[in-house]
Design a protein around this motif. Structure first.
Motif, short mmCIF file in Angstrom:
data_model
loop_
_atom_site.label_atom_id
_atom_site.label_comp_id
_atom_site.label_asym_id
_atom_site.label_seq_id
_atom_site.Cartn_x
_atom_site.Cartn_y
_atom_site.Cartn_z
N SER A 53 15.49 20.04 -60.27
CA SER A 53 14.07 19.97 -60.62
C SER A 53 13.87 19.39 -62.01
CB SER A 53 13.47 21.38 -60.55
OG SER A 53 12.20 21.40 -61.18
N ALA A 54 12.81 18.58 -62.16
CA ALA A 54 12.48 18.02 -63.48
C ALA A 54 11.84 19.07 -64.38
CB ALA A 54 11.55 16.82 -63.31
N THR A 55 11.48 20.21 -63.81
CA THR A 55 10.88 21.27 -64.62
C THR A 55 11.80 22.49 -64.63
OG1 THR A 55 9.57 21.96 -62.70
CG2 THR A 55 8.49 20.51 -64.28
N LEU B 139 3.52 17.91 -69.97
CA LEU B 139 2.73 18.18 -68.77
C LEU B 139 1.44 18.93 -69.13
CD1 LEU B 139 3.48 17.77 -65.76
CD2 LEU B 139 4.42 20.08 -65.78
N ARG C 73 8.63 18.54 -69.09
CA ARG C 73 7.94 19.82 -69.09
C ARG C 73 6.96 19.95 -70.25
NH1 ARG C 73 11.39 24.79 -70.95
NH2 ARG C 73 10.69 23.84 -72.89
N PHE D 275 8.84 27.36 -67.64
CA PHE D 275 7.58 26.86 -68.18
C PHE D 275 7.01 27.86 -69.18
CE2 PHE D 275 3.53 24.50 -68.00
CZ PHE D 275 4.05 23.22 -68.01
N VAL E 167 5.74 19.58 -59.25
CA VAL E 167 5.99 18.43 -60.13
C VAL E 167 7.50 18.27 -60.28
CG1 VAL E 167 5.77 17.52 -62.48
CG2 VAL E 167 3.81 18.69 -61.41
N GLY E 168 8.18 19.37 -60.51
CA GLY E 168 9.62 19.34 -60.74
C GLY E 168 10.41 18.81 -59.56
N ALA F 288 9.77 12.48 -59.33
CA ALA F 288 9.17 11.59 -60.33
C ALA F 288 9.64 12.00 -61.72
CB ALA F 288 7.65 11.67 -60.25
N ALA G 132 9.37 13.37 -65.21
CA ALA G 132 8.46 14.37 -65.77
C ALA G 132 9.11 15.04 -66.95
CB ALA G 132 8.09 15.42 -64.72
#
Lengths: 462, 462
Positions: A105-107, B396, B393, A141, B384-385, B389, B391
């Motif tokens: 995951s990008a987050t 955002l 954190r 987050f 989003v994660g 795409a 990204a």
């Protein structure tokens, strides 16, 4: 006396009347009770805790081999849950190697970023290591606070466990976006180190649960050159389904002697065939973490060459443990009532096979058809079509278990809808698709999509 | 007499008793009735037909402009449904141009393959065209039989409508894998041609419905160089969600003068901004078809140059009609109770923006949170994660409507959970995500995921 008699008579009469009314009144009470139960919101909190998944392993938590060089502890820190263990510590003897696989995951959450940074560092061979995990808060987050919380926990754990800070690996699972109350965790570190026990792996498996309905464990013992090598692992979660309260975490321990580099290579390869082949709803967690620790305490010789017979034996055993844990995660998929294997063969490439298998396993329409016990193979055709993989309608073959359902662009002549319907009533199903194009193969595992999934995820956090 | 009196007295007593028992018995009856209603399976077929979606346009089917050169008819052919119109015919005057957009599924249905092959053919300018659509059977995955059924219908329609076979476009929507009883359709062609009426577009919209809960139409009139140009369109379906009974079909008519090539270019571009921006569950139909026919009967001058002011005026109007129909499809999404717009800005590229928007719109966890009216923005972070795409954190920004929810890697200081919860109780929501990386933007529309979706799709076809 007369009055008494009269009264008595009255009483008797009243009693008689009552006797006639009583059953009616009882009936009314019963009906009112049943009505209240029937109209109560379906999502009322279960006072007894979540019902164990109907797909849970029949034998409960398995007896796992004790891994020399690993000790476990679990205590109540009250991070979010009350009245249950929610933090676990596993300490690893000096010389242990640790490999890891993490969410893409990008987050990604703060502890995941920290683990990733540490996993490749060359450790002091004389230093031990520690794994600390909390449930109830994902520390994802959470901005700068997230990284600071990880640092605070790592520093305190390193001190309490007597290991370098760079050898403390942490995970957090639970709600996203809330600051992790890390002081509640550091406050129980002395309790954790005092409680350590080589046999406490079940308590560790309990401590990392969130929406899980059962603790997940798997293990095995294999012989390498006549000497036993042990593997024991625990997992939590319901696949990649939830960033909120069902992150997937896996910890596997072995006493095999194996250096970090080959251990990591083996883990990456096997993760792709096991945990990366399960899906509950296609949602990827911000916190997925898999750590594999090898203490090297077994009497068996070291595994240096991944092409050796010893490496192959060990890898097969590890594969079995990982697949078992992965299946348990699917079996605890939120709201799951069916365990589904999707076998794709004959694809133009392995990547295409995976695309088709995942498209079927993640299709809400296929998953609801499975929940409804409907042999709706048209939805399998739809999923193949939307997958993006190369496919030819007229070369496609679809099976339910061993039963041929469709071929040559249409329903098979031998297929009977009743037989398909009977097959769908099973708890465990295999959907087979052959694309008739090449040698690409893929198998993935999933569960059905039921009202209970919606209830859990629509009503949670209220 | 004495006996009578006694009897009377008895009767009176009995009456009195009855009078006391009666309310109790009535109460029991009432409770039994309520209990029966409360415990009836939630999925019992609604005798009144499906309830109209709560998100349906308030005004019902709109008054649409009559398009000169197009006539409609709808009749009962009994393809699968009984007691309702299920086949529609639209005939186009000679000189009409037709553009099309079709599903990209690798398992496209026979009528889709036929339409695709015909759409690019150069028509005889003196010949008319016809569109024939049936509901109840998708004629998909029906092997050779499927193609033969299309041929039979096209040949018979060409004869009945007096148009070349190459100018007959057909669609079929409904169950997959069952042979289309095409003789039931060809049997009603004379009835269809006899019933043709320029004002019967509503009947056509009714005839193509399957699981739709309302007929979908949209239209507009624009002026080009002082002359009116009319557009009227109909649609069916609930997005890309179902190959089984909810395929998306769209037919749009205009009296604009525009050649096939620019019409096709305009349609392809606008489809990407409208119908390709909606999703109900991410499942792609085998039959999705959009046909746009221009009769050229308007007094306005021909549209030759796509960069002209006239083309821009017409394209804006067409965009509005297409978007209106696309939104109606989402508003009739199976089980939908919320209409959700997802706005993504600041992505590294438009493709990345689309990826993020679709990941959010298709996430079962986001959709169940919307159904549960839970401002669970952590699930938006998760989506989003997982989108694939680019990204970051900490760059955002997440909004609910105009309300800032999260920024700089954490919940916004100004955000109050109560305000978020209040916003989620709306019927129509906007989720805004800014990635803070570039200029890429995308907007998509979706609905929530409710128990009713599971019921419709688990219990259908039983």
């Amino acid at each position: 006396m007369a009055k008494d008699k009269k009264n008595k008579k009255k009483d008797k009469k009243a009693d008689k009347k009552k006797a006639k009314l009583k059953p009616l009144k009882q009936q009314i009470k019963r009906l009112e009770r049943e009505l209240a139960a029937a109209t109560a919101p379906a999502t009322a909190p279960q006072p007894e805790g979540p019902v164990i998944s109907p797909l849970a392993p029949a034998g409960g938590f398995p007896a796992l081999p004790v891994i020399d060089g690993v000790r476990f502890a679990a205590v109540q820190a009250g991070v979010r849950y009350k009245g249950r263990v929610d933090v676990m510590l596993a300490t690893l003897a000096p010389g242990s190697t640790v490999a890891g696989a993490f969410t893409r995951s990008a987050t990604r959450a703060a502890p995941v970023l920290d683990c990733e940074a540490k996993i490749g560092l060359k450790p002091d061979p004389k230093a031990g290591a520690a794994i600390l995990v909390n449930a109830g808060n994902a520390n994802a987050f959470t901005g700068d606070h997230g990284a600071k919380a990880v640092q605070a926990i790592c520093a305190a754990t390193a001190k309490a466990a007597g290991v370098p800070e760079a050898r403390v690996f942490t995970s957090s699972t639970g709600v996203i976006g809330e600051p992790l109350p890390h002081d509640r965790i550091t406050a129980v570190l002395d309790d954790l180190t005092a409680a350590q026990d080589a046999g406490a792996i079940y308590q560790a498996a309990r401590a990392i649960m969130t929406t899980d309905t059962f603790a997940k464990g798997a293990g095995t013992v294999v012989e390498i050159e006549g000497k036993p090598v042990r593997i024991a692992g625990i997992a939590k979660g319901s696949g990649m389904i939830a960033p909120d309260m069902a992150t997937m975490l896996v910890y596997i321990f072995t006493d095999a002697k194996i250096a970090q580099a080959p251990l990591q290579r083996m883990l990456s390869r096997l993760t792709d065939e096991t945990f990366n082949c399960i899906t509950v709803d296609g949602d990827t967690s911000t916190s997925d973490t898999l750590l594999l620790a090898a203490t090297g305490r077994a009497d068996a010789p070291a595994i240096d060459d991944l092409r050796s017979k010893a490496a192959k034996t060990f890898q097969d055993a590890l594969h079995g443990v990982m697949l078992d844990l992965a299946h348990q995660v699917v079996r605890d998929g939120e709201g799951a009532t069916k365990f589904v294997q999707v076998d794709v063969t004959g694809a133009a490439s392995p990547a295409d096979a995976r695309k088709v298998a995942m498209a079927i396993a993640n299709s809400p329409l296929v998953k609801t058809a499975v929940a409804g016990e409907d042999p709706n193979w048209g939805r399998i055709v739809m999923a193949v079509g939307k997958s993006g993989a190369k496919a030819d309608r007229d070369l496609l073959t679809i099976r339910l278990g061993d039963m041929l359902v469709a071929e040559k662009g249409w329903v098979a002549e031998t297929y009977a809808e009743e037989a398909g319907a009977a097959y769908m009533r099973r708890d465990e199903l295999t959907i087979g698709v052959d694309l008739g194009l090449g040698e690409g193969e893929s198998t993935v595992w999933t569960c059905d999509l039921t009202n209970r999934y919606i209830e859990i995820n629509a009503d949670y956090r209220s």
